[in-house]
Design an enzyme around this catalytic site. Structure first.
Site, PDB file in Angstrom:
ATOM      1  CG  ASP A 368      -0.404   0.232   2.512  1.00  0.00           C
ATOM      2  OD1 ASP A 368      -1.147   0.187   3.494  1.00  0.00           O
ATOM      3  OD2 ASP A 368       0.822   0.477   2.603  1.00  0.00           O
ATOM      4  CB  ILE A 369       0.100   4.607  -1.281  1.00  0.00           C
ATOM      5  CG1 ILE A 369      -0.212   3.999  -2.662  1.00  0.00           C
ATOM      6  CG2 ILE A 369       0.796   5.942  -1.432  1.00  0.00           C
ATOM      7  CD1 ILE A 369      -1.175   4.814  -3.485  1.00  0.00           C
ATOM      8  CD  GLU A 411      -4.366   3.244   1.809  1.00  0.00           C
ATOM      9  OE1 GLU A 411      -3.925   3.334   2.958  1.00  0.00           O
ATOM     10  OE2 GLU A 411      -5.587   3.264   1.552  1.00  0.00           O
TER      11      GLU A 411
END
Length: 494
Positions: A368-369, A411
């Site tokens: 994920d970001i 995300e």
């Protein structure tokens, strides 16, 4: 003497042509009659497929909110212990940390009314709505001690008179359960029932068709056309409605509705891992209306019959096109164009079974970001969406043909890597991390170029590991280790 002149030959020829024409028309009429009955069955089958596809599509759509909510609740449960769940909290700083945790998680769930933590006695210990602190939850396992308690997601309709907010709600909860099966506390999210009703009412339905959302007890949560007097009540299931086991998630059947007595073709789908059913019902008489009109036109002759057969063909092609469009919608993430969570889970289960059958390696990445909330809060959600899209593009550039890249939600992404061991997964993950760090940017609406990084967790299939969910959970733990170790790194699950 027989007349063998041109007139006789013309008459014979004419009779032959007429006979052939009559025979052809008779044969065509028989074929058309047969085809009409076959067409009836095809129309019913296509409408049944359409009902099934639409129920799957809608369950996936609405399930995105439910599954995302459940995913956040699982995250919260993983961050709290039973001794964190006390009321009143004697430690003001600890109480504020619990409140901050809830506020941060609630910000990731648009459409969710609130998130609340509760103790082993079902007393609210922390809540996005401070007015609820100290109240006791009205969930079934809180009021009925005979109710079995487990760690799985629970969905319950709470009517207005039992709701702490005095509005009907759909509650999604997850419990902390001791090894001996006792409740130690939990977390719940409240979705205003009006949201479900507004959502299902946004779809266009034909005359006497129906869309409905019901929970595992048969309680009607939302309906289109609206039926206010039945909302919140337990409705009898149509005769023949199938039950769902662990793996079966959708089905279709034809039955008479117990609410209005109309026979409908039903498609029914269970929202993934959630005890909520999405029901699509097409009125059978309305479905067959066009076929009945065509049968009355049979006497009008071959041309009309031929024209009607073309209409059927066109309808068939249109149904096939719609079915294909619905299939793509049901398996593809609309924001990024890569696989959605449903498709990832189905592919992962298939690959786990194949890896065990042939003794092949299998790995999975979860990423994920980093600091995604900062991107959203600073530059807005459209910029956050573009960041998500750019990560998906970076994944698509690096994966092989046999790999599957998809979006789990928010995300967070996953990549399934068949024929790949732990070392290969680590190499792929590092290449992806470096690519995003050095070559992937997002432009804000004001023109600012935003650089960002990702954290990645990896896991490889063990000999005794039988489910994709277990493999995914281990990769998820690796992701949390990467986050906890400073982000922008790759960590393999222990």
């Amino acid at each position: 003497m027989r007349d063998t002149g041109p007139g006789k030959r013309c008459s014979v020829s004419s009779m032959g042509v007429t006979g052939a024409l009559l025979l052809a028309l008779t044969f065509a009429a028989i074929l058309l009659v047969v085809d009409l009955f076959d067409g009836r069955n095809r129309i019913l089958a296509e409408r049944a497929d359409m009902a099934l596809q639409k129920s799957q599509f809608m369950s996936q759509w609405f399930g995105t909110t439910i599954v995302a909510t459940d995913y956040v609740l699982r995250d919260i449960i993983g961050k709290v212990r039973p001794d964190d769940l006390v009321y009143p909290d004697p430690d003001p700083q600890h109480f504020q940390r619990m409140q901050a945790l809830i506020r941060d998680k609630l910000a990731t769930l648009p459409g969710v009314e609130g998130i609340t933590l509760y103790s082993k006695d079902c007393v609210f210990t922390a809540s996005a709505n401070p007015k609820l602190l100290g109240f006791r939850s009205n969930q079934k396992f809180c009021t009925d001690k005979s109710e079995l308690i487990g760690p799985e997601a629970r969905i319950q309709y709470i009517p207005m008179d039992k709701s702490a907010t005095r509005r009907p709600m759909i509650l999604v909860s997850r419990n902390l359960v001791s090894t001996d099966g006792h409740l130690q506390g939990g977390a719940l999210a409240a979705i205003d029932l009006a949201l479900a009703q507004d959502w299902i009412s946004s779809f266009t339905v034909g005359p006497n068709d129906v869309l409905a959302l019901v929970d595992s007890d048969g309680t009607l949560l939302a309906r289109n056309p609206p039926l206010p007097q039945a909302i919140g009540t337990r409705s009898p299931s149509p005769p023949g409605q199938p039950t769902f086991g662990e793996t079966r998630s959708s089905a279709n059947f034809t039955a008479i509705s117990p609410l209005d007595g109309r026979e409908r073709i039903f498609g029914i789908s269970k929202i993934e891992n959630i005890p909520v059913l999405l029901i699509v019902g097409y009125d059978k008489n309305g479905t067959l209306h066009e076929w009945e009109r065509r049968t009355w036109q049979l006497s009008a002759g071959f041309v009309i019959l031929l024209a009607l057969s073309l209409v059927v063909r066109r309808s068939h092609l249109r149904a096939l096109a719609q079915r294909e469009a619905l299939r793509k919608l049901a398996t593809t993430d609309t924001l990024t164009g890569i696989a959605n969570r449903r498709q990832l889970i189905e592919t992962g289960e298939h690959e786990v079974a194949r890896a065990h059958r042939y003794g092949h390696a299998l790995s999975v990445l979860i990423l994920d970001i980093d600091h995604f909330k900062v991107i959203n809060d600073t530059w807005g959600h459209p910029t956050g969406d573009r960041a998500i899209q750019n990560v998906a593009k970076a994944m698509a550039r690096l994966v092989r043909d046999q790999d599957t890249a998809g979006r789990l939600g928010g995300e967070e992404f996953a990549i399934i890597l068949p024929e790949t061991d732990a070392a290969g997964a680590a190499i792929m993950a590092e290449r992806l991390r470096q690519s995003i760090e050095t070559a992937t940017t997002t432009q804000a609406d004001d023109g600012t170029v935003i650089h960002f990084t990702v954290s990645i967790g990896t896991a490889s299939l063990g000999a005794q590991e039988s489910t994709f969910d277990s493999l995914l959970n281990r990769a998820d733990k690796g992701l949390y280790q990467a986050k906890g170790s400073g982000r922008n790194r790759v960590m393999a699950a222990e």
